[in-house]
Design an enzyme around this catalytic site. Structure first.
Site, mmCIF file in Angstrom:
data_model
loop_
_atom_site.group_PDB
_atom_site.id
_atom_site.type_symbol
_atom_site.label_atom_id
_atom_site.label_comp_id
_atom_site.label_asym_id
_atom_site.label_seq_id
_atom_site.Cartn_x
_atom_site.Cartn_y
_atom_site.Cartn_z
ATOM 1 N N PHE A 32 35.400 38.241 43.276
ATOM 2 C CA PHE A 32 36.168 37.023 42.920
ATOM 3 C C PHE A 32 35.629 36.235 41.957
ATOM 4 C CE2 PHE A 32 35.257 37.574 47.635
ATOM 5 C CZ PHE A 32 36.438 38.546 47.812
ATOM 6 N N HIS A 33 35.432 36.908 40.583
ATOM 7 C CA HIS A 33 35.051 36.220 39.513
ATOM 8 C C HIS A 33 35.952 36.494 38.197
ATOM 9 C CE1 HIS A 33 30.565 36.801 41.122
ATOM 10 N NE2 HIS A 33 31.210 35.806 41.725
ATOM 11 N N PRO A 34 37.269 36.233 38.576
ATOM 12 C CA PRO A 34 38.133 36.383 37.411
ATOM 13 C C PRO A 34 37.846 35.517 36.183
ATOM 14 C CG PRO A 34 39.191 35.204 39.262
ATOM 15 C CD PRO A 34 38.077 35.612 39.686
ATOM 16 N N ASP A 49 37.068 41.172 35.647
ATOM 17 C CA ASP A 49 36.563 40.743 37.127
ATOM 18 C C ASP A 49 35.318 41.527 37.483
ATOM 19 O OD1 ASP A 49 36.201 39.493 39.565
ATOM 20 O OD2 ASP A 49 37.901 40.505 40.252
#
Length: 539
Positions: free
Chosen positions: A473-475, A293
């Site tokens: 918020f980029h998992p 992330d």
């Protein structure tokens, strides 16, 4: 038991694409299962409305991670879309493909067909760019991409000028021939309305007789016959329902829910599954591992010049901008708040950009943890500068806690676990200080509010990073694509290793995190996957 050619679990950025493309020629039937409901909400369709959906359980899974040791023991709040369109219905709409080298890295990790020249046609196919088509950009795809240069707040031009003063070129298109430089972001908006994956791909297809939409349906587990997936069990209106797939089951539930569903179905780390009393259908240790992330640090400033705060804070400002939006679909309500930014290198030798920048012409100093009240900013002019290292080396993991599909999984991002990541985040904070000192920004800064002038030196600056840095918020990566079943989950055609009739198509298959926002590459992956599925033999 109802039968379909394909069952797609998750109507997010990838699932919407698959549902459209797999039903396009009328030959195949598709059941699309989505745990959330309709996206017909003004807070979804109005671009700046994501400030409301950010903390709304009706459209958002609202996950919390485990406490992270390197972030002073803080957990992280992870909003994920639980609605038609998935996270593309609640995100900040920034459209970034990533760097060509990101995809060359994927190919080099043993994934043929995923290099930059391989994926560029799918990026072009999926979009209609308002600036027109080119060798790099599409002009006839379902996803509309808007250039925001003419609508950005005047403060953004000070940021761009400051970047140029530091030697970075102005870049009018981060998705064009090169990514490096500073400029205005492009966003997934058309005619002042959010262009989610549901709007782009499902609305044109929703009346097809061969597309069966099932919202408010929670997938519970995948059904198997021997080593082949043959269907899905889901809960709908209080009842358990079984559906059978004649060809394939495709998981597109995202980097959290796809590995969760695999584990619930008995596909995953054998020790974890046995410990929870779940029969091991197929031991696959990589399911839930390799979690990556982006971590970001914000610096906040009081401005000498007007910002969006004065337009969005007072009641009369809200009224004026609301009327402007209703009558013309223009103004700040028709845009996101990350209006400008860039991609730059902090490495001595320069080269490939390793930092992404964001400039937001508004501020909020009293927001609750994890929440950005975009329509209630500070009562004084202010703005935010933010930076995130683009390619973290730390790896986390995700694991179910029980056999109950309604119970959130344990999420451990493991932020800043490596010395490299700690150095990069400190470099990000130093970079923001350099930007703020550039003449074009220094002239309009009245005061640095966070971290504040009293925070000086590397130790204090990094302590501030540990106390305040947060996810963007980029998992990705929890069902990693790769050739080795000992650690990877899917092969280069996105088929689950060792299991027939089952694919994963979403951000969880990313081998590594792309350099920028992740919605665009997820949609690309789904476009490419749809063609693989239709043109090749069944998984």
């Amino acid at each position: 038991m109802a039968e379909y050619d394909f069952i797609v679990v998750g109507a997010g950025s990838a699932g919407c694409v698959l549902a459209n493309r797999l039903t396009e020629d009328g030959r195949h039937s598709v059941l699309l299962i989505e745990a959330g409901g309709s996206d017909l909400s003004p807070w979804i369709w109005m671009p700046i409305g994501y400030g409301k959906t950010f903390y709304r359980a009706s459209v958002n899974w609202m996950y919390m991670t485990e406490p992270n040791p390197e972030l002073d023991g803080r957990p992280s709040y992870w909003p994920r879309g639980k609605v038609m369109g998935g996270s593309s219905a609640i995100n900040a709409m920034v459209y970034v493909r990533g760097q060509p080298e990101d995809f060359e890295d994927w190919k080099a990790m043993g994934n043929p067909g995923w290099g930059w020249d391989d994926v560029l046609p799918w990026f072009r196919k999926m979009e209609t760019n308002d600036a027109g088509g080119s060798a790099f950009r599409g002009d006839s795809g379902p996803l509309h991409v808007t250039t925001t240069t003419s609508g950005i707040h005047p403060l953004c031009r000070h940021f761009i000028a400051a970047g140029q003063e530091l030697g970075w070129p102005h870049n009018p298109d981060f998705n064009g021939a090169r990514q490096e430089g500073v400029g205005a972001y492009q966003i997934t908006v058309k005619d002042g309305l959010r262009m989610s994956a549901a709007r782009a791909y499902i609305r044109p297809a929703r009346h097809r007789a061969n597309l069966h939409l099932r919202p408010n349906a929670l997938a519970m587990r995948v059904l198997f016959e021997g080593s082949r997936a043959i269907g899905v069990v889901y809960r709908h209106r209080g009842q358990q329902v079984q559906a059978r797939a004649r060809r394939e089951v495709i998981l597109s539930a995202g980097a959290v829910n796809s590995p969760q569903l695999l584990q619930l179905s008995g596909v995953g780390p054998a020790g974890l599954l046995r410990g929870l009393g779940i029969p091991v259908r197929h031991a696959l240790e990589g399911v839930g591992r390799n979690l990556q992330d982006h971590l970001c640090i914000d610096h906040l400033y009081r401005s000498r010049l007007p910002s969006l705060n004065e337009q969005l804070r007072p009641w009369h400002g809200k009224l004026a901008q609301g009327l402007r939006y209703v009558l013309a679909r223009r103004g700040p309500l028709a845009m996101g708040v990350n209006q400008a930014g860039g991609f730059v290198s902090t490495r001595p030798a320069g080269g490939r950009a390793n930092m992404q920048l964001f400039f937001s012409p508004l501020s909020y100093t009293k927001a609750p943890p994890g929440k950005r009240p975009l329509m209630s900013p500070d009562p004084f002019p202010g703005f935010l500068l933010s930076a995130q290292p683009t390619r973290p080396t730390s790896r986390g993991h995700l694991a179910i806690r029980s056999a109950d599909p309604a119970q959130p999984p344990e999420i451990q991002p493991n932020y800043l676990a490596t010395e490299s990541d700690r150095k990069d985040l400190l470099d990000a904070a130093r970079l923001l200080r350099r930007l703020a000192a550039a003449p074009a920004l220094a002239a309009i800064i009245a005061e640095e509010l966070r971290p504040g002038a009293g925070v000086q030196g590397d130790a204090a600056l990094f302590a501030d990073c540990r106390a305040r840095a947060g996810t963007v918020f980029h998992p990705v990566g929890t069902c990693r694509m790769g050739p080795d079943p000992a650690c990877d989950v899917v092969d280069s055609r996105l088929r689950v290793h060792g299991v027939g009739g089952l694919r994963v198509v979403d951000a969880s298959v990313f081998p590594t995190l792309t350099s920028g926002n992740t919605n665009a590459p997820v949609i690309m992956v789904a476009e490419k996957a749809a063609d693989m599925i239709l043109s090749g033999p069944a998984a």
